[in-house]
Design an enzyme around this catalytic site. Structure first.
Site, PDB file in Angstrom:
ATOM      1  N   ARG A   1      -3.543  -1.721  13.355  1.00 32.31           N
ATOM      2  CA  ARG A   1      -5.005  -1.746  13.369  1.00 32.31           C
ATOM      3  C   ARG A   1      -5.449  -3.150  13.750  1.00 32.31           C
ATOM      4  O   ARG A   1      -5.463  -4.053  12.929  1.00 32.31           O
ATOM      5  CB  ARG A   1      -5.568  -1.349  11.996  1.00 32.31           C
ATOM      6  CG  ARG A   1      -5.288   0.108  11.645  1.00 32.31           C
ATOM      7  CD  ARG A   1      -6.005   0.531  10.374  1.00 32.31           C
ATOM      8  NE  ARG A   1      -5.740   1.931  10.086  1.00 32.31           N
ATOM      9  CZ  ARG A   1      -4.752   2.369   9.315  1.00 32.31           C
ATOM     10  NH1 ARG A   1      -3.944   1.490   8.736  1.00 32.31           N
ATOM     11  NH2 ARG A   1      -4.564   3.649   9.107  1.00 32.31           N
TER      12      ARG A   1
ATOM     13  N   HIS B   1      -4.585 -10.464  13.825  1.00 28.72           N
ATOM     14  CA  HIS B   1      -4.782 -11.470  14.867  1.00 28.72           C
ATOM     15  C   HIS B   1      -3.779 -11.345  16.004  1.00 28.72           C
ATOM     16  O   HIS B   1      -3.673 -12.238  16.826  1.00 28.72           O
ATOM     17  CB  HIS B   1      -4.685 -12.868  14.249  1.00 28.72           C
ATOM     18  CG  HIS B   1      -5.751 -13.124  13.230  1.00 28.72           C
ATOM     19  ND1 HIS B   1      -7.068 -13.276  13.573  1.00 28.72           N
ATOM     20  CD2 HIS B   1      -5.695 -13.224  11.877  1.00 28.72           C
ATOM     21  CE1 HIS B   1      -7.783 -13.482  12.475  1.00 28.72           C
ATOM     22  NE2 HIS B   1      -6.975 -13.455  11.443  1.00 28.72           N
TER      23      HIS B   1
ATOM     24  N   TYR C   1       1.439  -4.649  12.976  1.00 32.02           N
ATOM     25  CA  TYR C   1       0.346  -3.886  12.377  1.00 32.02           C
ATOM     26  C   TYR C   1      -0.474  -3.181  13.450  1.00 32.02           C
ATOM     27  O   TYR C   1      -0.820  -3.772  14.478  1.00 32.02           O
ATOM     28  CB  TYR C   1      -0.537  -4.822  11.553  1.00 32.02           C
ATOM     29  CG  TYR C   1      -1.527  -4.104  10.682  1.00 32.02           C
ATOM     30  CD1 TYR C   1      -1.114  -3.114   9.801  1.00 32.02           C
ATOM     31  CD2 TYR C   1      -2.882  -4.416  10.736  1.00 32.02           C
ATOM     32  CE1 TYR C   1      -2.019  -2.457   8.989  1.00 32.02           C
ATOM     33  CE2 TYR C   1      -3.796  -3.775   9.926  1.00 32.02           C
ATOM     34  CZ  TYR C   1      -3.353  -2.789   9.055  1.00 32.02           C
ATOM     35  OH  TYR C   1      -4.267  -2.143   8.252  1.00 32.02           O
TER      36      TYR C   1
ATOM     37  N   ASP D   1      -6.516  -6.288   6.984  1.00 31.76           N
ATOM     38  CA  ASP D   1      -7.865  -6.004   7.449  1.00 31.76           C
ATOM     39  C   ASP D   1      -8.803  -5.883   6.248  1.00 31.76           C
ATOM     40  O   ASP D   1      -8.422  -6.110   5.110  1.00 31.76           O
ATOM     41  CB  ASP D   1      -7.894  -4.732   8.303  1.00 31.76           C
ATOM     42  CG  ASP D   1      -7.294  -3.533   7.562  1.00 31.76           C
ATOM     43  OD1 ASP D   1      -7.058  -3.633   6.350  1.00 31.76           O
ATOM     44  OD2 ASP D   1      -7.055  -2.502   8.215  1.00 31.76           O
TER      45      ASP D   1
ATOM     46  N   ASP E   1      -2.601  -4.588   3.416  1.00 30.38           N
ATOM     47  CA  ASP E   1      -2.862  -4.894   4.826  1.00 30.38           C
ATOM     48  C   ASP E   1      -3.888  -6.010   4.977  1.00 30.38           C
ATOM     49  O   ASP E   1      -4.715  -6.246   4.085  1.00 30.38           O
ATOM     50  CB  ASP E   1      -3.351  -3.639   5.553  1.00 30.38           C
ATOM     51  CG  ASP E   1      -2.245  -2.588   5.673  1.00 30.38           C
ATOM     52  OD1 ASP E   1      -1.070  -2.965   5.562  1.00 30.38           O
ATOM     53  OD2 ASP E   1      -2.568  -1.397   5.861  1.00 30.38           O
TER      54      ASP E   1
ATOM     55  N   GLU F   1       0.804  -1.221   0.000  1.00 33.91           N
ATOM     56  CA  GLU F   1       0.000   0.000   0.000  1.00 33.91           C
ATOM     57  C   GLU F   1       0.839   1.274   0.000  1.00 33.91           C
ATOM     58  O   GLU F   1       0.467   2.264  -0.623  1.00 33.91           O
ATOM     59  CB  GLU F   1      -0.939   0.011   1.209  1.00 33.91           C
ATOM     60  CG  GLU F   1      -2.051  -1.013   1.099  1.00 33.91           C
ATOM     61  CD  GLU F   1      -2.980  -0.974   2.301  1.00 33.91           C
ATOM     62  OE1 GLU F   1      -3.342   0.122   2.730  1.00 33.91           O
ATOM     63  OE2 GLU F   1      -3.332  -2.042   2.810  1.00 33.91           O
TER      64      GLU F   1
END
Length: 910
Positions: free
Chosen positions: A328, A373, A326, A103, A101, A15
């Site tokens: 988020r 996770h 990560y 999510d 990512d 990204e």
């Protein structure tokens, strides 16, 4: 399967550019890493749709509401070049790895890349929670396909937000103010802030008293402070015993007023105090779980004074450069590698006794497929200590990394151990009342995880009973105590504390509203929209937010209901887990069913909405706050007498100061503002030449004088000259154009209630013509936004003061024009802040005050400071990042000039 490319290269798309550089180091030869720089396409504005689509079912939302709510996506104008570059890179590759990512947003970006690039080579979905060599290698061994359920959930959310905003926002434009917006989560978050302010406005303080004293266990022993706990066996009332109406709600308590408390303190001055009981209990405290997105934002707000937006920006940089996992995530769990790393580091730094026998396992409440996770922790299978990264990280990055490192290591350390003691002591006052005091304190015998880290706390209501730092003497029952400084202390109950970004984030997570990954942007949005402002660290709603929420509560109740909004998140989770289908859910949301109307039905059956009622808040008897076009103001419907003229004023208005919080606008404050308000309009008299009435007014841009030009009478209208066409027929009568009244701004030394008719006539006569120069150029003098000035053609020159406008002569003006024009003659205004050289332009970064508020500049690029960021909170890192974002966007695009149609060549007649 098509044949492989000759080069044998593998294309990896991530990204962000920063992430691509870090990943490229670990993948080695044969891999090309490119960045999509976020989403490459999105829903366009309906006005940007092709003409043939605007009249179809797609035209209203850029979503086909009649065919399963299929979105109409377009590649963003600023991403077309990037898409071309990615397609070119894909031509030379034999495999494509989508490493966005993990999510829902990242899954959707990967899907959009597939849809646009249309690869003809094998495609693999690759996700990782941290950017380290070990994590990249593990990710290469766990490749998968794009998860269509996650994509469906994200797409459903995007369409849902478009339907919500585009249907409800226009209602706000019509009934409150243009430019407002409604959002599925932002409106609910705004309501939470408004509701808290309503509680503060309705709050009634109650007063109560108690006693404190200093007590000692003998000569040489340290004294300790104790507080009155009961009188004659009844508990003394404290703040938590009253409700928000100021009423005592607890039974069997003694409510001391000033007189009772003062007399009791006097009666205990010579009393003999003894220890009545000593109660000791073991104390154990467990460490907090590793950070999730929500708890990181809360703790960074408490300890580092970071806004939620700043926290996420700094965390993003740390993640992309391989320092943390990560950022988020809803999970507080740690991987086996992280558990081992944290326990090993705690043992090495603090000793084996600080590590429990088995790892601590934390589970979060949100176990769904949307988020990562694992908790936010230092990256790698072996953590780098803050000392090891200090030279590589900037100030804000280092402080946030240190916070994450401490929390992670502390989460795997032993409990803090100690004991808590409570001493009860008492005596009889001279009037026979029995007074019992209490003191508590905690002694930590083994610090455990506290050696590394202690969690912060938000402001809370009630009494502060934190006694952990208090040390108590070693005393036993019936021991005699010396007493001193026994005094009566008065208190008032406090209203509910305003939300801070940290406490609002905690409340949103508790209620299940929105997603932790979106909290920062949501809280930033409601500030940028003007619904909420910061007062210190507290979030204060604006009056326009009251109007917006009132309208939404009355006509769109479900859509700002806390439980309804939380339930929608649960529905989106079901879609992400494959338990529901997005198109069917959107159909029910928008069209509804027989007994359950959808959004469309509600919007189409709103009925009449009284805009005046929506924008009014009663403040006191006869005084109402109105939310107007130019801001809030008070309006009184009670006739009052002007203290200067003695005239009866039927209704009056007063502006409300911008920095006055809603709960501070009490009836008494409203009366004060009404009494001290300058008159809105004052009649000065008649112009002796025209007979027009001249008035002085307070306007949006300051005080001014103007003339009132009367409407044309029927006789004047009838006597207007008749105009004719060339054929002799009379033209239709034109609508009479009302003459423009003369106006003039008041000088700084004037006011509405003191300016005279003669002064007003002078002001309305401006600009004043002084004469002509040798070339025949007319010279005038006038008053402008930046002060008085001379004007000759396009050449303007400032003069000293406003009073000189009526005294300066032509000769003096010619003398000024004979001098070379001075540029920058004004004293330089010092910058509001300085941040040193920019890493790109190498020019000094400063913050200046501009026409539209403070802005950041390096002399080349300018960017306004976001409303959600106060100057006190603005850091160098934020300033550099904002300038970089502005540079990346490039100059603002102006609409292309419309070309004139080509002239047709005349055809010669035969």
């Amino acid at each position: 399967m098509p044949s492989k490319a000759k080069t044998g290269k593998k294309l990896v798309i991530v990204e962000s550019p920063a992430k691509s550089k870090t990943i490229a180091k670990y993948l080695g030869e044969g891999f090309i890493v490119e960045a999509s720089i976020g989403h490459i396409r999105d829903l366009p504005q309906p006005s940007e749709l092709p003409a043939e689509l605007k009249k179809t079912s797609i035209g209203k939302f850029a979503v086909d509401i009649e065919h399963d709510f299929k979105p109409y996506y377009v590649v963003s104008a600023d991403k077309k070049k990037k898409v071309t570059e990615l397609k070119a890179a894909l031509k030379d590759a034999d495999e494509l790895y989508l490493a966005t990512d993990g999510d829902r947003e990242g899954e959707a970006i990967a899907w959009h890349l597939l849809e646009v690039l249309k690869p003809k080579v094998p495609v693999y979905r690759m996700t990782f929670g941290e950017i380290t060599k070990e994590a990249i290698q593990r990710a290469m061994g766990n490749l998968r396909d794009v998860d269509q359920d996650l994509v469906d959930a994200q797409e459903t959310r995007r369409v849902l937000d478009r339907l919500y905003g585009y249907e409800i926002s226009p209602v706000l434009w019509r009934k409150v103010a243009r430019g407002l917006s409604a959002g599925r989560v932002q409106s609910v978050v705004t309501r939470m802030v408004v509701d808290r302010e309503r509680e503060r406005m309705a709050f009634k303080a109650a007063s109560y008293w108690d006693l404190t004293g200093q007590f000692g266990a003998g000569s040489g022993a340290a004294s300790f402070k104790a507080k009155l706990a009961s009188v004659d066996g009844a508990k003394v009332a404290s703040g938590r015993d009253f409700n928000d109406d100021g009423e005592l709600t607890s039974r069997n308590v003694t409510h001391l007023n000033e007189e009772l408390a003062t007399s009791l303190a006097a009666g205990l001055q010579t009393a003999e105090f003894r220890v009545r009981s000593v109660d000791t209990k073991p104390y154990t405290r467990r460490p907090a779980a590793p950070f999730t997105t929500s708890t990181l934002q809360q703790e960074a707000g408490r300890k580092l004074r970071f806004s939620s937006k700043s926290t996420m920006q700094v965390a993003q940089r740390l993640y992309e450069n391989g320092y943390i996992t990560y950022m988020r995530t809803d999970s507080s769990a740690l991987s086996d590698e992280a558990l081992t790393a944290a326990r090993r580091q705690a043992s090495e730094l603090y000793g084996p006794e600080y590590v429990p026998q088995s790892p601590r396992v934390y589970t979060g409440k949100a176990a769904n497929a949307q988020e990562a996770h694992e908790a936010i922790r230092p990256a790698g299978d072996s953590f780098r200590t803050p000392a090891q990264v200090a030279k590589q990280l900037s100030g804000d990055e280092f402080r946030l990394y240190e916070l994450i490192w401490k929390r992670t290591v502390a989460s795997q350390m032993a409990d803090a151990k100690g004991s808590t003691a409570t001493i009860r002591l008492g005596a009889l006052a001279v009037d026979g009342r029995d007074a019992e005091f209490s003191a508590s304190g905690t002694v930590i015998t083994f610090p455990g995880f506290l050696a590394a880290y202690e969690e912060g706390k938000d402001e809370s209501r009630g009494d502060d009973d934190s006694e952990e730092a208090r040390r108590l003497p070693n005393v036993a029952k019936d021991d005699s105590l010396t007493a001193s400084d026994i005094v009566a202390v008065g208190h008032e109950t406090s209203p509910p504390p305003r939300y801070t970004e940290a406490s609002l984030t905690a409340e949103l997570e508790k209620r299940g509203i929105g997603r932790p990954s979106t909290y920062a942007s949501t809280i930033s949005t409601i500030q940028d929209r003007g619904y909420v402002r910061k007062q210190g660290s507290a979030l204060v709603p604006s009056w326009i937010a009251f109007s917006v929420i009132r309208l939404l509560e009355q006509h769109f109740h479900d859509y700002v209901d806390y439980e309804f909004t939380a339930d929608m998140e649960g529905d989106l989770d079901k879609i992400a887990n494959g338990q529901a289908v997005g198109a069917a859910w959107l159909k029910h949301f928008y069209y509804g069913e027989d007994a359950d109307p959808g959004l469309l039905s509600i919007v189409n059956n709103l009925g009449e909405i009284d805009a005046k009622e929506i924008n009014s808040v009663p403040i006191a008897e006869g005084i109402t706050l109105r939310v107007g076009k130019f801001g809030p103001y008070l309006e009184s419907s009670v006739p009052t007498v002007d203290p200067k003229t003695g005239e009866v004023v039927e209704s009056a208005r007063a502006n409300v100061p911008e920095d006055l919080a809603p709960d501070e606008l009490t009836p008494a404050k409203a009366m004060e503002l009404m009494e001290t308000a300058a008159p809105e309009e004052r009649v000065l008299g008649e112009d002796p030449h025209t007979g027009h009435t001249v008035v002085a007014k307070n306007g949006r841009y300051g005080a001014y004088v103007t003339e009132i030009i009367p409407e044309m009478t029927d006789e004047q209208l009838a006597n207007q000259p008749v105009e004719y066409y060339k054929n002799g027929k009379p033209k239709p009568a034109k609508k009479p154009v009302k003459a423009k009244p003369r106006t003039g701004s008041l000088f700084a030394s004037m006011s509405v209630d003191s300016v005279t008719l003669d002064e007003a006539m002078q002001l309305m006569s401006l600009p004043r013509v002084l004469g002509e120069d040798a070339e025949g150029n007319v010279i005038t003098v006038q008053n402008g936004r930046f002060g008085p000035y001379l004007k000759k053609g396009t050449d303007s020159r400032s003069i000293g003061s406003e009073e000189e406008i009526f005294t300066i002569t032509l000769e003096q003006a010619l003398e000024i024009y004979s001098q070379p024009k001075q540029r920058g003659a004004r004293a330089a205004v010092p910058p509001l802040a300085e941040f040193g050289p920019d890493p790109v332009s190498e020019k000094n970064i400063v913050v200046k005050e501009g026409r539209f508020g403070p802005y950041i500049t390096d002399g080349i690029t300018n960017i306004t400071v976001p409303r959600s960021t106060s100057l006190e909170e603005l850091t160098r890192e934020q300033a550099v990042e904002l300038l970089a974002e502005k540079r990346a966007k490039g100059p603002a695009k102006r609409p292309a000039a419309r070309k004139a149609p080509a002239k047709k060549k005349a055809v010669a007649k035969k």
